[in-house]
Motif scaffolding. Structure first.
Motif, PDB file in Angstrom:
ATOM      1  N   GLY A   1      27.825  74.690 -15.896  1.00 55.02           N
ATOM      2  CA  GLY A   1      27.368  73.781 -14.795  1.00 55.02           C
ATOM      3  C   GLY A   1      27.430  72.441 -14.791  1.00 55.02           C
ATOM      4  N   ILE A   2      28.025  71.978 -15.876  1.00 57.41           N
ATOM      5  CA  ILE A   2      28.414  70.368 -16.283  1.00 57.41           C
ATOM      6  C   ILE A   2      29.744  70.239 -16.726  1.00 57.41           C
ATOM      7  CG2 ILE A   2      27.588  68.646 -17.558  1.00 57.41           C
ATOM      8  CD1 ILE A   2      25.398  69.415 -15.798  1.00 57.41           C
ATOM      9  N   ILE A   3      30.369  69.103 -16.142  1.00 59.27           N
ATOM     10  CA  ILE A   3      31.658  68.817 -16.668  1.00 59.27           C
ATOM     11  C   ILE A   3      31.562  68.476 -18.467  1.00 59.27           C
ATOM     12  CG2 ILE A   3      33.550  67.249 -16.624  1.00 59.27           C
ATOM     13  CD1 ILE A   3      32.872  67.076 -13.640  1.00 59.27           C
ATOM     14  N   SER A   4      32.338  69.097 -19.080  1.00 60.86           N
ATOM     15  CA  SER A   4      32.313  69.038 -20.593  1.00 60.86           C
ATOM     16  C   SER A   4      33.504  67.904 -21.118  1.00 60.86           C
ATOM     17  CB  SER A   4      32.318  70.276 -21.157  1.00 60.86           C
ATOM     18  OG  SER A   4      32.304  70.048 -22.801  1.00 60.86           O
ATOM     19  N   GLN A   5      34.803  68.133 -20.457  1.00 59.92           N
ATOM     20  CA  GLN A   5      35.789  67.378 -21.003  1.00 59.92           C
ATOM     21  C   GLN A   5      36.684  67.270 -19.751  1.00 59.92           C
ATOM     22  OE1 GLN A   5      37.856  68.789 -24.584  1.00 59.92           O
ATOM     23  NE2 GLN A   5      36.550  70.799 -24.537  1.00 59.92           N
ATOM     24  N   VAL A   6      37.457  66.123 -19.738  1.00 57.68           N
ATOM     25  CA  VAL A   6      38.431  65.754 -18.652  1.00 57.68           C
ATOM     26  C   VAL A   6      39.588  65.118 -19.646  1.00 57.68           C
ATOM     27  CG1 VAL A   6      39.041  64.347 -16.693  1.00 57.68           C
ATOM     28  CG2 VAL A   6      36.616  65.052 -16.853  1.00 57.68           C
ATOM     29  N   GLY A   7      40.792  65.697 -19.442  1.00 55.37           N
ATOM     30  CA  GLY A   7      41.761  65.196 -20.220  1.00 55.37           C
ATOM     31  C   GLY A   7      42.992  66.231 -20.233  1.00 55.37           C
ATOM     32  N   LYS A   8      44.196  65.953 -21.032  1.00 53.70           N
ATOM     33  CA  LYS A   8      45.197  66.679 -21.142  1.00 53.70           C
ATOM     34  C   LYS A   8      45.328  67.614 -22.262  1.00 53.70           C
ATOM     35  CE  LYS A   8      48.283  65.563 -17.971  1.00 53.70           C
ATOM     36  NZ  LYS A   8      49.616  64.942 -18.171  1.00 53.70           N
ATOM     37  N   ASN A   9      45.751  68.646 -22.430  1.00 53.78           N
ATOM     38  CA  ASN A   9      45.740  69.662 -23.563  1.00 53.78           C
ATOM     39  C   ASN A   9      44.593  69.710 -24.160  1.00 53.78           C
ATOM     40  OD1 ASN A   9      48.649  69.509 -23.447  1.00 53.78           O
ATOM     41  ND2 ASN A   9      48.660  67.514 -24.542  1.00 53.78           N
ATOM     42  N   LEU A  10      43.450  70.268 -23.227  1.00 61.46           N
ATOM     43  CA  LEU A  10      42.095  70.593 -23.937  1.00 61.46           C
ATOM     44  C   LEU A  10      42.101  71.746 -24.549  1.00 61.46           C
ATOM     45  CD1 LEU A  10      40.280  69.778 -20.715  1.00 61.46           C
ATOM     46  CD2 LEU A  10      40.668  67.931 -22.479  1.00 61.46           C
ATOM     47  N   THR A  11      41.225  71.909 -25.595  1.00 67.93           N
ATOM     48  CA  THR A  11      41.140  73.034 -26.318  1.00 67.93           C
ATOM     49  C   THR A  11      39.698  73.743 -25.791  1.00 67.93           C
ATOM     50  OG1 THR A  11      42.139  72.210 -28.525  1.00 67.93           O
ATOM     51  CG2 THR A  11      40.452  74.104 -28.710  1.00 67.93           C
ATOM     52  N   VAL A  12      39.873  74.697 -25.392  1.00 61.99           N
ATOM     53  CA  VAL A  12      38.881  75.478 -24.785  1.00 61.99           C
ATOM     54  C   VAL A  12      38.538  76.906 -25.241  1.00 61.99           C
ATOM     55  CG1 VAL A  12      39.142  74.414 -22.647  1.00 61.99           C
ATOM     56  CG2 VAL A  12      40.208  76.484 -22.976  1.00 61.99           C
ATOM     57  N   PRO A  13      37.460  77.495 -25.333  1.00 56.12           N
ATOM     58  CA  PRO A  13      36.994  78.845 -25.919  1.00 56.12           C
ATOM     59  C   PRO A  13      37.904  79.841 -25.091  1.00 56.12           C
ATOM     60  CG  PRO A  13      34.861  77.690 -25.353  1.00 56.12           C
ATOM     61  CD  PRO A  13      36.049  76.851 -24.682  1.00 56.12           C
ATOM     62  N   GLY A  14      38.052  81.001 -25.851  1.00 55.37           N
ATOM     63  CA  GLY A  14      38.587  82.227 -25.350  1.00 55.37           C
ATOM     64  C   GLY A  14      37.755  82.596 -24.087  1.00 55.37           C
ATOM     65  N   GLY A  15      38.403  83.441 -23.338  1.00 55.04           N
ATOM     66  CA  GLY A  15      37.700  83.945 -22.138  1.00 55.04           C
ATOM     67  C   GLY A  15      37.239  82.901 -21.064  1.00 55.04           C
ATOM     68  N   THR A  16      37.738  81.657 -21.202  1.00 58.08           N
ATOM     69  CA  THR A  16      37.323  80.741 -20.056  1.00 58.08           C
ATOM     70  C   THR A  16      38.140  81.078 -19.041  1.00 58.08           C
ATOM     71  OG1 THR A  16      36.880  79.152 -21.618  1.00 58.08           O
ATOM     72  CG2 THR A  16      37.355  78.270 -19.224  1.00 58.08           C
ATOM     73  N   ARG A  17      37.696  81.054 -17.612  1.00 60.84           N
ATOM     74  CA  ARG A  17      38.331  81.328 -16.303  1.00 60.84           C
ATOM     75  C   ARG A  17      39.197  80.236 -15.909  1.00 60.84           C
ATOM     76  NH1 ARG A  17      36.468  82.220 -10.096  1.00 60.84           N
ATOM     77  NH2 ARG A  17      38.584  82.202  -9.371  1.00 60.84           N
ATOM     78  N   THR A  18      40.402  80.353 -15.620  1.00 62.93           N
ATOM     79  CA  THR A  18      41.297  79.050 -15.308  1.00 62.93           C
ATOM     80  C   THR A  18      41.564  79.128 -13.872  1.00 62.93           C
ATOM     81  OG1 THR A  18      42.217  79.148 -17.489  1.00 62.93           O
ATOM     82  CG2 THR A  18      43.435  78.037 -15.696  1.00 62.93           C
ATOM     83  N   ILE A  19      41.572  78.040 -13.188  1.00 61.30           N
ATOM     84  CA  ILE A  19      42.063  77.867 -11.888  1.00 61.30           C
ATOM     85  C   ILE A  19      43.047  77.051 -11.717  1.00 61.30           C
ATOM     86  CG2 ILE A  19      41.070  76.709  -9.455  1.00 61.30           C
ATOM     87  CD1 ILE A  19      38.461  77.567 -10.294  1.00 61.30           C
ATOM     88  N   ASP A  20      44.199  77.496 -11.275  1.00 65.70           N
ATOM     89  CA  ASP A  20      45.505  76.758 -11.298  1.00 65.70           C
ATOM     90  C   ASP A  20      45.404  75.511 -10.019  1.00 65.70           C
ATOM     91  OD1 ASP A  20      47.898  75.721 -11.283  1.00 65.70           O
ATOM     92  OD2 ASP A  20      49.162  77.375 -10.685  1.00 65.70           O
TER      93      ASP A  20
END
Length: 554
Positions: free
Chosen positions: A30-49
């Protein structure tokens, strides 16, 4: 092991009030964690294009009235349908109003509205609280609301006589108390006495249709009341927020007050930015009545763009809707008398699109100013920033993915509100909500809801907001009256003729303001209707106090 809620909004252009930049947004729990380019995110994260789209903070509607009890009926959009529709339009938070009537407890009123809202809201919300009477209890309860319930804004009504309308004493005391406890005062600025008398006059003349509503509340009535409350608030160094600025005249008063240094903010609403008061003269009664609200929309068709340009220039700060919807059947309570038409219009679903169309699409607002007037400034004024109103690490993940090139046609047939009429009917708007995210959860996407009643939360707000009170506290250093230190006067004191050494006894001049006998310069007694035995000297002034013919000469 708990499962973390993760979401990545990828490929869009982040638009905040201060700048725009290409970036991805990673959300966790529920909180914005990162804002930027080429972010490293955990597997299984849902992506919205969000490619080709704008990613911006969710809208904050500063002014709604969901399920408001009024004139024996109740607004048809409650906290469920109203907030659900808000999400469809890109608004992720509303600030509603608890309206205790005269003699009622402010705490009880707050609890009543909160108990209505909590099980129904689909988006986050807060509450302003109205002050409609004054006593020590009201003063104490204001402080309790601030310290224990997260309320930092109190509303005054200068209209709606015998229901919510207050006079100078209540306005003075509310502003004084608000300044002491770090709150901001909101005001519905109209002269309720004038409205009451003009309404009676028009009905007596046979003008009973919705046009009478506009005639009874001309611009001057709004502007004069705005100037009056600006004066009172400024005398007490209290921050002021004028709700639903509907006219050029009222806006000019606010600009002049700001230029003098007053801490005052102005809020135009979607209705006043998207349509005008010529609708009150429409031949269809249903259409005309559907636009009845207070203050009314103005018949000058240049008003909406004028107000929009003030938003662009920073003279006005925020946008709300005054969303308070009544069905045609409810409006028909006033079919034979415009004073009985429930006041209220829609807007919570369409505000973002209307302001984009009338502002950004016309080149009046840029995209950053759009975010400022629909979200960020509200978060700052009501002390929710940077929790709300910005896309940044640590902020609530209230986000709208917005397609600036798509269009939609507004209609009561397709909107999500319960009301059967839409004041923006047929308006084609550029700017469409593709996806709405509330507290990190996708709640609306591609026209479909994934939200339940009660998913929204109450947002408490702290007092002494720095955005507002930094100026107030600085002004306080020079604002408070200070006595002049001087040598006492020791010279002779003029004696008034007939005075005695007793300070408790009235002088003849004061006493004779209340009696039928007075004294002229030669000491002659003059009764009502009589003349002195000798004419007054050329320097004599003759006063006629209200209610009598007594002459007081000096």
């Amino acid at each position: 092991m708990t499962t973390r809620n993760r979401l990545l909004v990828k490929g869009g252009k982040v638009v905040n009030a201060d700048r725009s930049f290409d970036a991805d947004v990673y959300i966790e729990d529920g909180i914005i964690s990162q804002v930027g380019k080429n972010l490293t995110v955990p597997g299984g994260t849902r992506t919205i294009d969000a490619s080709g789209k704008i990613v911006m903070p969710g809208g904050i509607d500063t002014h709604t009235h969901m399920q408001l009890p009024y004139m024996g009926t109740c607004a048809i959009d409650d906290f469920y349908t109203g907030t659900k529709a808000a999400l469809a339009g890109g608004t992720t938070m509303i600030i509603d109003f608890a309206l205790p009537f005269k003699g009622e407890s402010l705490i009880d009123g707050f609890n009543k509205w909160k108990n209505w809202a909590d099980p129904k809201v689909c988006c986050d919300y807060a509450l302003h609280v109205a002050v409609s009477w004054w006593s020590q209890k009201v003063s104490d309860e204001m402080e309790e609301l601030v310290t224990k319930h997260g309320v930092n804004s109190f509303k005054l009504y200068m209209a709606y006589k015998d229901l919510l309308m207050v006079g100078d004493l209540e306005m003075y005391e509310t502003c004084k108390r608000s300044q002491e406890i770090g709150a901001i005062v909101l005001c519905h600025a109209e002269n309720g006495e004038i409205i009451d008398q003009e309404s009676k006059k028009l009905v007596k003349l046979g003008i009973t249709g919705p046009e009478g509503h506009a005639m009874s509340r001309p611009e001057e009535v709004e502007a004069a009341a705005t100037a009056h409350i600006c004066m009172i608030a400024n005398q007490l160094n209290c921050p002021l927020y004028i709700v639903h600025v509907m006219s050029k005249s009222s806006a000019k008063v606010i600009i002049e007050a700001r230029n003098r240094g007053n801490v005052v903010y102005g809020e135009p609403i979607a209705a006043g930015l998207g349509t005008d008061g010529t609708n009150y003269w429409h031949k269809c009664w249903r259409h005309a009545a559907g636009h009845v609200m207070g203050p009314p929309l103005r018949p000058d068709p240049t008003t909406p763009e004028y107000l929009m340009r003030l938003l662009a220039g920073g003279q006005l700060e925020c946008t709300g809707t005054d969303n308070c919807t009544f069905s045609t059947h409810q409006k028909a309570l006033g079919k034979d008398d415009f004073t009985q038409i429930p006041n209220g219009i829609n807007g919570v679903e369409d505000r973002m699109s209307v302001i984009w169309e009338k502002g950004v699409a016309k080149g009046i607002l840029d995209e950053n100013r759009f975010v400022a007037v629909t979200s960020t400034n509200a978060a700052k004024i009501f002390n929710m920033y940077p929790q709300k109103g910005v896309i940044a690490p640590g902020s609530d993940a209230d986000i709208v993915v917005w397609d600036p090139n798509a269009t939609r046609t507004i209609s009561a047939k397709t909107h999500h509100q319960a009301v059967d009429f839409n004041i923006f009917e047929g308006m084609v708007c550029h700017g469409v909500t593709v996806c709405t995210i509330s507290r990190g959860k996708v709640v609306y996407e591609d026209g479909k809801f994934t939200v339940s009643a009660g998913d929204g939360k109450y947002v408490p707000r702290k007092p002494f907001c720095k955005y507002v009170y930094n100026r107030i506290l600085k002004r306080q250093e020079t604002h408070d009256p200070k006595k002049v230190e001087r040598e006492p006067y020791t010279g002779p004191v003029h004696k008034i003729q007939g005075s005695t050494t007793s300070q408790s006894e009235e002088s003849p001049r004061v006493r004779n303001m209340h009696h039928t006998t007075s004294i002229n310069t030669s000491g002659q007694h003059i009764s009502n209707g009589q003349t002195p035995t000798s004419p007054p000297t050329p320097s004599t002034k003759v006063l006629a106090p209200p209610g009598g013919k007594s002459q007081i000469q000096f």
